[in-house]
Design a protein around this motif. Sequence first.
Motif: not given
Length: 183
Positions: A97, A119, A121
């Motif tokens: 992440r 946040v 991926r």
Amino acid sequence: ERWLAFSFEYEHRGHEAFITSFPSPGRARSVVRGLPRYDDQIDLAWSADGRLALELGSYDSVSWGHIATVARNGRRLRLVTRSTRDRTPDWSPTGRRIVFARERPPSLGITRFGSDVFVARAGSRIHHAPRRLTYTGDAFAPVWSPNGRYIAYLDIPDFLGSIFSSGSLRIMRATDGQGQRLV
């Protein structure tokens, strides 16, 4: 062999990201090649496995940038975010992440510059919308804790006037954004 990534500022032309090795440096090579649309490459961050996260933007644009990842050899460039307002990426310790700040410039009805923490991926070929962790508009420069459970960031209520105002350092849980003021 160790690697160093840096961003070089051209006079009136933006920034270009380079990588070189050390202690026996070779010739520095450009990280992002063949994409003239992204002539502003800043805010570099290494992952534990040697990938780079960086902000890609256009020097002539009024917007900031996308967050992208790229391999050390300059291959496998992937956009992590599609917004043009994202800055200061930092990798989670696992490299799965990326935390970053999404900025909001002043506009009609909003008189101050703002930013929140998100946040996303990092390694997926399929785009997933980033998750927002703060809603204050006062959150800047997020970084992961070494164990990956927390994210620290600067809480600055009046960023453009920050020379004369006070801010604080905050830490929050990476899972849900719940946190506390530290300093």
